[in-house]
Scaffold this active site. Structure first.
Site, mmCIF file in Angstrom:
data_model
loop_
_atom_site.group_PDB
_atom_site.id
_atom_site.type_symbol
_atom_site.label_atom_id
_atom_site.label_comp_id
_atom_site.label_asym_id
_atom_site.label_seq_id
_atom_site.Cartn_x
_atom_site.Cartn_y
_atom_site.Cartn_z
ATOM 1 N N ASP A 89 0.824 -1.208 0.000
ATOM 2 C CA ASP A 89 0.000 0.000 0.000
ATOM 3 C C ASP A 89 0.862 1.265 0.000
ATOM 4 O O ASP A 89 0.374 2.340 0.369
ATOM 5 C CB ASP A 89 -0.915 0.016 1.235
ATOM 6 C CG ASP A 89 -2.336 -0.416 0.878
ATOM 7 O OD1 ASP A 89 -2.560 -0.797 -0.290
ATOM 8 O OD2 ASP A 89 -3.211 -0.384 1.761
ATOM 9 N N ASP A 149 -7.982 -6.860 13.574
ATOM 10 C CA ASP A 149 -7.644 -8.187 14.078
ATOM 11 C C ASP A 149 -8.550 -8.589 15.239
ATOM 12 O O ASP A 149 -9.061 -9.710 15.293
ATOM 13 C CB ASP A 149 -6.172 -8.230 14.498
ATOM 14 C CG ASP A 149 -5.760 -7.006 15.315
ATOM 15 O OD1 ASP A 149 -6.649 -6.204 15.667
ATOM 16 O OD2 ASP A 149 -4.558 -6.861 15.586
#
Length: 693
Positions: free
Chosen positions: A267, A420
């Site tokens: 990214d 997460d």
């Protein structure tokens, strides 16, 4: 003066053994000495009793020299600290002020400033009262003088303050302190139970085991072994320092090449870093590794958006498991063979999480203190919850997911900065179980500067509060057992994510300094000293070598409560700063066992030639750009220290309270507040991350 008894003439003369000798002094001022014989009289005496005046003088001089040296060292440190304060805080030389991006983020700073100004004003009153002898606060019961005893208008104001303090301020502080003490005790009991669970696991040697050969084919007619299809993802963003060692370590994983695919999810918005990563991927691709490079043009959703985009590829349906490694993680070659086998014969298992190990844990004082916290997190919290509850928060990396569990739980969502933990909670609500492997370790880094650590902790403590607001209705309406709901709401979220930073900041950073000015609400000694030291000792048990750092650890944890409390508030009330995602800066540390990187550097020329012969024109262009990037000499960037205003304001508040504790002769309070204030001052001046061996 009594005569001196000189027996020097007796040396060398034979005397009868056992003959008693009695010496009597007729002068009543003299003492009577009875000697039974020469053996008892002239037996060698102990060294401690045989020191003469000169020896005693030398011993005293030596101790005085050591004391002066200690005082000189303390004076040097204090003078250096004053010089740093003058240079950075007053003249602002080589520093930048860490500002809040949003006006709401300055709320905590404003509150601390109000307490600081009030404390300074109260301290002025107390100093004047102390000098004038108005010591009405020394006794347990506050004594308010009568009208006839008042001495001037200042005395009237001071007595009015005592009355107002006893009637209105003290009850409020007492109520808040009692509430925080109750939370403190609950959290301490939870910490103690976790430690007992860890001891039980060690004593019984409980750990997940693999009973049979996991890769042997179940088909009788088939021969050999059967390996499941595994997808390995490496999300990264502008990771110039660590991309090479991470890709290199993942490409060395021992797994059949036709059963594994490595996705490098880049990214980066820096084109030079993109070229470097593309060239690294091309190099390993030429070596026969099944690896591809993916780059998103629009970076939405941060890490969650990156993983979600990668899981949307058509070829993902051919894979059964997915493994995630952040850019600074370096797995061992046997990682998949130690984790994937746990899924066989266990269809309810959705996640296998490995433990982190840190290559730079001894780099400076900050990394040592982080190592204490993270080792307790993995050794105690994750292991105990994984063993007894089959649930814990996914750490975002160094874990293997069953792709079916991800899909049934809704996949990666971009609604929080803790994707997460989000996927772990949703998978738990859907009935999936987790396993934690404490013996499988993956090397990584911890932040080496306070700026990077502060941003990381802000994200880790604001995200869970966002998630709690979003997941609470789903938890309440889920079909899981009531005790699991209670564990998820009260222990996982409220106690460990909300209560801990709240009471730590409120009790030790606000209430404790105020009790110095309001003696009626004084905290008991066991709250200030004994229990915190015990809890700190329990935290350090997983890392016995860190016991010498127990005092800095206790002080630094209280210091970090400012950042954690601010992050918790921003996440709970959905403030703008809770959605910030700042990539943690890495240093690119490699482990000593990373021999592959050294071998590649030695054979760099040969590998370069081999790649060039088999590369396409695009790859050759990337390699040339890579060579130009490495040959260019980057301009060294001078380190700029930052001033953290919340920490500095609290430092002066604590130091002000320590001065007040001297007036009432509260020694323990003085030392605690003084050391805590100096710690806040050091952190506020951005000194904690420097190289302290």
């Amino acid at each position: 003066m009594a005569p001196r008894l000189d027996f020097s003439d007796w040396w060398g003369k034979d005397s009868k053994e056992g003959t008693p000798v009695v010496v009597k002094m007729e002068n009543p001022n003299y003492s009577v000495v009875e000697i039974n014989g020469p053996d008892s009289a002239f037996r060698p005496v102990e060294k401690s009793r045989g020191k003469n005046a000169k020896q005693v003088t030398w011993v005293l001089l030596l101790k005085a020299h050591r004391a002066v040296g200690c005082v000189a060292w303390l004076a040097t440190v204090f003078w250096a600290l004053l010089g740093t304060i003058k240079k950075r805080l007053i003249f602002r030389q080589g520093v930048a002020v860490a500002t809040e991006k949003l006006g709401k983020g300055k709320l905590v700073l404003k509150i601390i400033r109000v307490f600081l100004v009030a404390s300074l004003a109260i301290l002025a009153f107390e100093v004047v009262a102390y000098l004038k002898g108005w010591r009405y606060f020394e006794s347990a019961n506050l004594h308010i003088p009568r009208t006839l005893d008042l001495q001037g208008w200042l005395h009237v104001v001071y007595v009015a303050w005592l009355t107002f303090r006893a009637d209105y301020i003290a009850p409020l502080i007492q109520a808040l302190s009692q509430f925080c003490v109750v939370l403190f005790l609950i959290q301490s009991v939870d910490r103690l139970i976790l430690c007992l669970g860890c001891f039980w696991i060690k004593y019984k040697k409980i750990k997940p085991r693999i009973e049979v050969d996991p890769f042997k084919s179940d088909d009788v007619e088939a021969s050999g072994y059967e390996y499941p299809m595994v997808l390995v993802q490496i999300p990264m963003c502008n990771e110039r320092e660590v991309y090479e060692q991470s890709i290199s370590a993942v490409c060395q994983i021992d797994w059949p090449k036709d059963r594994i695919l490595i996705q490098v999810l880049d990214d980066s918005n820096d084109e030079s870093i993109q070229w470097l990563i593309k060239a690294e991927v091309a190099k390993w691709n030429q070596k026969g590794v099944n690896i591809i490079y993916r780059h998103r043009l629009i970076r939405t959703g941060y890490k969650a958006g990156n993983l979600k985009s990668a899981m949307g590829c058509d070829y993902v349906k051919d894979y059964e498991f997915v493994t995630i490694f952040d850019a600074d993680f370096q797995p061992n070659p046997d990682f998949l063979k130690l984790t994937v086998p746990h899924f066989k014969g266990n269809p309810e298992l959705g996640l296998v999480q490995a433990r982190w190990a840190f290559v730079n844990k001894d780099e400076n004082l900050l990394t040592r203190l982080q190592n204490i916290n993270l080792c307790f997190h993995f050794e105690v919290e994750q292991q105990v919850n994984g063993t007894f509850l089959n649930f814990f928060g996914f750490n975002g990396t160094a874990g293997v997911w069953r792709i079916k569990a991800l899909e049934e739980s809704g996949g990666w969502l971009e609604r929080t900065t803790v994707e997460d933990m989000d996927i772990a909670v949703r998978a738990h609500l859907n009935g999936w179980k987790f396993i934690f492997l404490n013996d499988v370790k993956v090397l990584c880094e911890v932040p080496e500067s306070y700026e990077a650590y502060r941003k990381q902790q802000h994200r880790w403590h604001s995200g869970p509060m966002q998630l709690f607001r979003l997941c609470l209705p789903a938890i309440i309406t889920s079909k899981m057992a009531f005790w699991k709901k209670a564990n998820l709401i009260f222990l996982f979220f409220l106690l460990r994510k909300l209560i801990l930073p709240f009471y730590s900041f409120t009790l030790f950073c606000i209430i404790l300094p105020l009790t110095m000015f309001v003696p009626e609400a004084e905290l008991p000694m066991w709250v200030i000293c004994y229990v915190p030291v015990l809890m700190s000792f329990l935290n350090i048990l997983p890392t016995p070598k860190s016991i010498p750092f127990i005092v800095p650890y206790l002080l630094f944890e209280n210091t970090m409560s400012v950042t954690k409390f601010n992050a918790m508030v921003s996440g709970l009330f959905q403030l703008g700063s809770s959605y910030e995602w700042v990539v943690t800066k890495k240093a690119g540390r490699s482990s000593e066992s990373d021999l592959l990187a050294a071998a590649e550097r030695d054979s760099k020329t040969m590998n370069q030639a081999q790649i060039c012969r088999g590369a396409s024109e695009t790859e050759l262009e990337l390699l040339n750009q890579l060579k130009e990037q490495k040959e260019a000499n980057p301009t060294p960037v001078k380190k700029v220290n930052k001033l953290y205003r919340k920490e500095l304001a609290l430092a002066f508040l604590l130091l002000t309270a320590s001065v007040r504790s001297l007036l009432s002769a509260q020694g323990v309070h003085f030392y605690f507040l003084l050391f805590q204030g100096v710690t806040f001052l050091v952190v506020g001046l951005d000194l904690i991350g420097e190289q302290i061996s």
